[in-house]
Scaffold this motif. Structure first.
Motif, PDB file in Angstrom:
ATOM      1  N   HIS A 103     -27.758   0.062 -41.645  1.00  0.00           N
ATOM      2  CA  HIS A 103     -28.663   1.194 -41.461  1.00  0.00           C
ATOM      3  C   HIS A 103     -27.994   2.499 -41.848  1.00  0.00           C
ATOM      4  O   HIS A 103     -28.658   3.463 -42.184  1.00  0.00           O
ATOM      5  CB  HIS A 103     -29.121   1.266 -40.020  1.00  0.00           C
ATOM      6  N   GLY A 104     -26.682   2.493 -41.775  1.00  0.00           N
ATOM      7  CA  GLY A 104     -25.967   3.679 -42.211  1.00  0.00           C
ATOM      8  C   GLY A 104     -25.678   4.695 -41.126  1.00  0.00           C
ATOM      9  O   GLY A 104     -25.663   5.894 -41.392  1.00  0.00           O
ATOM     10  N   VAL A 105     -25.435   4.222 -39.922  1.00  0.00           N
ATOM     11  CA  VAL A 105     -25.040   5.155 -38.878  1.00  0.00           C
ATOM     12  C   VAL A 105     -23.786   5.890 -39.319  1.00  0.00           C
ATOM     13  O   VAL A 105     -22.975   5.356 -40.068  1.00  0.00           O
ATOM     14  CB  VAL A 105     -24.753   4.424 -37.553  1.00  0.00           C
ATOM     15  N   THR A 106     -23.654   7.112 -38.855  1.00  0.00           N
ATOM     16  CA  THR A 106     -22.493   7.884 -39.287  1.00  0.00           C
ATOM     17  C   THR A 106     -21.293   7.652 -38.391  1.00  0.00           C
ATOM     18  O   THR A 106     -20.197   8.128 -38.694  1.00  0.00           O
ATOM     19  CB  THR A 106     -22.829   9.377 -39.327  1.00  0.00           C
ATOM     20  N   GLY A 107     -21.494   6.953 -37.302  1.00  0.00           N
ATOM     21  CA  GLY A 107     -20.377   6.671 -36.420  1.00  0.00           C
ATOM     22  C   GLY A 107     -20.784   5.685 -35.346  1.00  0.00           C
ATOM     23  O   GLY A 107     -21.974   5.485 -35.095  1.00  0.00           O
ATOM     24  N   VAL A 108     -19.798   5.069 -34.726  1.00  0.00           N
ATOM     25  CA  VAL A 108     -20.100   4.054 -33.719  1.00  0.00           C
ATOM     26  C   VAL A 108     -19.203   4.204 -32.497  1.00  0.00           C
ATOM     27  O   VAL A 108     -17.998   4.445 -32.613  1.00  0.00           O
ATOM     28  CB  VAL A 108     -19.938   2.628 -34.296  1.00  0.00           C
ATOM     29  N   ILE A 109     -19.819   4.090 -31.350  1.00  0.00           N
ATOM     30  CA  ILE A 109     -19.068   4.008 -30.103  1.00  0.00           C
ATOM     31  C   ILE A 109     -19.326   2.619 -29.537  1.00  0.00           C
ATOM     32  O   ILE A 109     -20.484   2.217 -29.399  1.00  0.00           O
ATOM     33  CB  ILE A 109     -19.537   5.078 -29.102  1.00  0.00           C
ATOM     34  N   ILE A 110     -18.268   1.928 -29.228  1.00  0.00           N
ATOM     35  CA  ILE A 110     -18.472   0.544 -28.782  1.00  0.00           C
ATOM     36  C   ILE A 110     -17.568   0.185 -27.622  1.00  0.00           C
ATOM     37  O   ILE A 110     -16.413   0.610 -27.551  1.00  0.00           O
ATOM     38  CB  ILE A 110     -18.254  -0.442 -29.952  1.00  0.00           C
ATOM     39  N   SER A 111     -18.147  -0.562 -26.724  1.00  0.00           N
ATOM     40  CA  SER A 111     -17.360  -1.171 -25.665  1.00  0.00           C
ATOM     41  C   SER A 111     -17.354  -2.665 -25.954  1.00  0.00           C
ATOM     42  O   SER A 111     -18.320  -3.360 -25.677  1.00  0.00           O
ATOM     43  CB  SER A 111     -18.023  -0.872 -24.315  1.00  0.00           C
ATOM     44  N   PRO A 112     -16.265  -3.141 -26.547  1.00  0.00           N
ATOM     45  CA  PRO A 112     -16.260  -4.494 -27.104  1.00  0.00           C
ATOM     46  C   PRO A 112     -16.372  -5.573 -26.037  1.00  0.00           C
ATOM     47  O   PRO A 112     -15.944  -5.382 -24.897  1.00  0.00           O
ATOM     48  CB  PRO A 112     -14.902  -4.583 -27.799  1.00  0.00           C
ATOM     49  N   THR A 113     -16.901  -6.697 -26.456  1.00  0.00           N
ATOM     50  CA  THR A 113     -17.061  -7.796 -25.506  1.00  0.00           C
ATOM     51  C   THR A 113     -15.724  -8.426 -25.172  1.00  0.00           C
ATOM     52  O   THR A 113     -15.498  -8.839 -24.052  1.00  0.00           O
ATOM     53  CB  THR A 113     -17.955  -8.889 -26.110  1.00  0.00           C
ATOM     54  N   MET A 114     -14.869  -8.501 -26.155  1.00  0.00           N
ATOM     55  CA  MET A 114     -13.617  -9.194 -25.954  1.00  0.00           C
ATOM     56  C   MET A 114     -12.440  -8.242 -26.070  1.00  0.00           C
ATOM     57  O   MET A 114     -12.541  -7.193 -26.676  1.00  0.00           O
ATOM     58  CB  MET A 114     -13.450 -10.279 -27.036  1.00  0.00           C
ATOM     59  N   GLY A 115     -11.320  -8.661 -25.557  1.00  0.00           N
ATOM     60  CA  GLY A 115     -10.150  -7.825 -25.669  1.00  0.00           C
ATOM     61  C   GLY A 115      -9.426  -8.019 -26.987  1.00  0.00           C
ATOM     62  O   GLY A 115      -8.740  -7.136 -27.461  1.00  0.00           O
ATOM     63  N   LYS A 116      -9.637  -9.159 -27.574  1.00  0.00           N
ATOM     64  CA  LYS A 116      -8.905  -9.438 -28.808  1.00  0.00           C
ATOM     65  C   LYS A 116      -9.639  -8.851 -30.006  1.00  0.00           C
ATOM     66  O   LYS A 116     -10.848  -8.874 -30.066  1.00  0.00           O
ATOM     67  CB  LYS A 116      -8.741 -10.947 -28.978  1.00  0.00           C
ATOM     68  N   PRO A 117      -8.875  -8.356 -30.951  1.00  0.00           N
ATOM     69  CA  PRO A 117      -9.505  -7.741 -32.127  1.00  0.00           C
ATOM     70  C   PRO A 117     -10.201  -8.803 -32.964  1.00  0.00           C
ATOM     71  O   PRO A 117      -9.557  -9.635 -33.574  1.00  0.00           O
ATOM     72  CB  PRO A 117      -8.326  -7.128 -32.876  1.00  0.00           C
ATOM     73  N   ALA A 118     -11.477  -8.761 -32.950  1.00  0.00           N
ATOM     74  CA  ALA A 118     -12.233  -9.735 -33.728  1.00  0.00           C
ATOM     75  C   ALA A 118     -12.205  -9.352 -35.194  1.00  0.00           C
ATOM     76  O   ALA A 118     -11.892  -8.228 -35.542  1.00  0.00           O
ATOM     77  CB  ALA A 118     -13.665  -9.785 -33.222  1.00  0.00           C
ATOM     78  N   GLU A 119     -12.530 -10.301 -36.018  1.00  0.00           N
ATOM     79  CA  GLU A 119     -12.434 -10.011 -37.457  1.00  0.00           C
ATOM     80  C   GLU A 119     -13.485  -9.014 -37.896  1.00  0.00           C
ATOM     81  O   GLU A 119     -13.290  -8.262 -38.843  1.00  0.00           O
ATOM     82  CB  GLU A 119     -12.500 -11.317 -38.260  1.00  0.00           C
ATOM     83  N   HIS A 120     -14.597  -8.963 -37.218  1.00  0.00           N
ATOM     84  CA  HIS A 120     -15.609  -8.007 -37.667  1.00  0.00           C
ATOM     85  C   HIS A 120     -15.190  -6.577 -37.365  1.00  0.00           C
ATOM     86  O   HIS A 120     -15.790  -5.634 -37.834  1.00  0.00           O
ATOM     87  CB  HIS A 120     -16.990  -8.306 -37.099  1.00  0.00           C
TER      88      HIS A 120
END
Lengths: 346, 346
Positions: B117-134
DNA sequence: AAAATTTACTGAAACGTTTACGGTAATTTT
DNA sequence: AAAATTACCGTAAACGTTTCAGTAAATTTT
């Protein structure tokens, strides 16, 4: 800040046309495998991502709806939002959210922001019961609109609501069934439609059971989310000389305050005081005894609201209406007789 | 369904150019009063409203950020969202929201949807603690990103978090101060970073006070939002022959379950059992006695997260970090001595 | 009355894409 | 080897708007 890469940048870098680049990126026909690889490489290199605005314009598709709620951290509304998002995500819609904080002006500014942005539809739980002028303006523009929880009075908008009066009616009838004779009510401000709706159910239940309403037993609570206000009013009621033997409160939070008052005054719940709240918020099961309350299926309401909105967005011109049936959850705070099925959770 | 009117329709109806129509509608220079009136009349007649997509494209302005949270109806996260929206609204940003439901796959699909969609930025509270590939993929695209509450392990993303270990540390030290000698812990799953962080604070506090950790006193609770699970584990602890005289739980909901267990087993709180929870959720003040807990300033964290994001969107290349200091809220569930300042609310 | 200015308009480019269409070179078919 | 087909690419229009530059007519100034 580097400029965002566009098709032309990739095209220039490879000395090919933007049409070819576009086809390469979109995995279309008429593209050579090796040039495609090159394009993808350069695209990655330049951090290219398509401009969604341009794509939307060209493809004439924009799947964004707006949801505006009075308060996002209020449990009921957050469940409504959850329901909307569940469905929206499945239909590939994005949802933008606004919080009016019960302020009509802010509500208006959010709505205008949404309109300017071009949302294809709006789901809103209005701050006020009265149709504000920014609503009519909204309607003139014919943007699909669904109201949640607080339908405005004139019969022009689709809505999803809850049978608030009946919920209150069931709650109070239940108290009467349990043998409580003098039932008080803690309601909200007069301009709060929700509170009024619930209060009307209270009044109706008294009337149908030949109980006369005692004006001293009807208290008005300014902040319906405040345990403290509930505590203060509960104390007033319990200290009066013709004190009630049951209280119906239009929110669970206020009921929680009454618990505190009862505990302080050593009034036994449910023995000396029956209590029923409203909303089945998380608090209700943490009180002791657990609080009888009226269930509000926020998630389902949100889901239905999105379904309605989608129908309208797809062209339906009908005014869609749904009123969810009220359902009483009987727990310890109102059961003097063991015959009642007590749906405790723990 | 009628086609939506555009500038050309108005122009054709009045035999003038679209440029003139545009100026008339936008109240610009170079426009005759009478033609303007005509334009407005026809615009109203045709129910014209500007195509925001086209406007955005032309004006090159798109102020939309994405927020993705594990669960939108969870109180803490809803307050974070509230904070983000507070600030975003002031800066004229729109926020689109996604709910991952603690599912990494859904999180990924939401993220991709946002990116597309082209958001200009993202704030996220990730589900997991490990850095996922996405996430790495995300970073490659250089989209401004701020993590909330659960910073990933590698040191590449800006974040706003809370000093979880220290919160737990303070909680347990407080219990020790109060004279509790045998302090149990109900924690979460091992892959839950939040729980691990809090558990580490618990362990540290024991260690620093020369208390040895009793493995039998550390229980793992699968669902940290479940009062029932807390009840079951609390009962286990209280029925053991070397039962603890205090319990630290990593969430308030679990602590609420322990209250239920204690009540059933007629264990007095705080006399026979000290209790401290975590998060200062609404539940905590509705329990009796009120639950001591660790404050988590969701709104402030959300506001800070947006501030960070905006800085990055404006070009900052620094990795911005903020850790909110832990703050213990002492209430009745852990105070055996009157000397402690008891911050009850009601 | 000629010159200068103002008024009110039009044409066209631009924003970043997608895609129908046409064209050229290479390949296959006859 | 000519004809037909295929593979690949470029040109240009289109989505709906804003806005710059240009222009004719009306008005004012000299």
């Amino acid at each position: 800040m580097k400029k965002r890469a566009k098709l032309k940048d990739i095209a220039d870098a490879l000395n090919i046309s933007i049409a070819t680049v576009s086809r390469a990126l979109n995995d279309k026909y008429d593209i050579n495998a090796s040039t495609k690889k090159e394009v993808l490489r350069v695209a990655e290199e330049l951090n290219y991502r398509p401009n969604p605005i341009a794509v939307s314009l060209r493809k004439n598709s924009y799947n964004v709806i707006g949801v505006v709620l009075p308060s996002i951290d209020h449990y009921f509304f957050s469940t409504v939002l959850k329901g909307v998002m569940n469905k929206a995500h499945k239909s590939n819609y994005l949802v933008i959210v606004g919080e009016s904080n019960h302020d009509p002006d802010k509500e208006k500014s959010i709505l205008e922001q949404f309109l300017n942005h071009g949302v294809t539809g709006v789901i809103i739980s209005p701050t006020m019961g009265k149709p504000a002028e920014h609503f009519s303006k909204f309607r003139n523009k014919r943007i699909p609109l669904v109201l949640v929880d607080r339908p405005l009075v004139d019969d022009v908008d689709s809505f999803v609501r809850y049978d608030d009066p009946n919920g209150a009616f069931l709650a109070v009838e239940h108290l009467i069934d349990q043998g409580y004779k003098s039932i008080a009510c803690i309601k909200g401000n007069d301009n709060c439609v929700i509170s009024n709706a619930r209060y009307s159910g209270y009044a109706k239940a008294l009337g149908q059971n030949n109980l006369t309403e005692n004006p001293k037993h009807v208290k008005t609570c300014i902040n319906l989310d405040s345990k403290k206000d509930g505590y203060l009013l509960g104390k007033q009621l319990l200290l009066a000389k013709d004190k009630p033997d049951a209280i119906f409160t239009v929110t669970d939070e206020v009921a929680a305050g009454v618990y505190a008052a009862a505990k302080e005054l050593k009034v036994d719940i449910p023995g000396e005081l029956g209590l029923v709240g409203y909303s089945n918020s998380k608090v209700s099961i943490h009180l002791s005894p657990q609080l009888s309350t009226v269930e509000q299926p926020g998630v389902e309401m949100g889901e239905e609201a999105f379904d309605f909105l989608q129908q309208i967005m797809l062209g339906s011109t009908e005014i869609l209406k749904k009123t969810f049936d009220a359902r009483l959850i009987v727990r310890g705070s109102s059961t003097r007789h063991a015959t009642i099925n007590n749906m405790t959770i723990v």
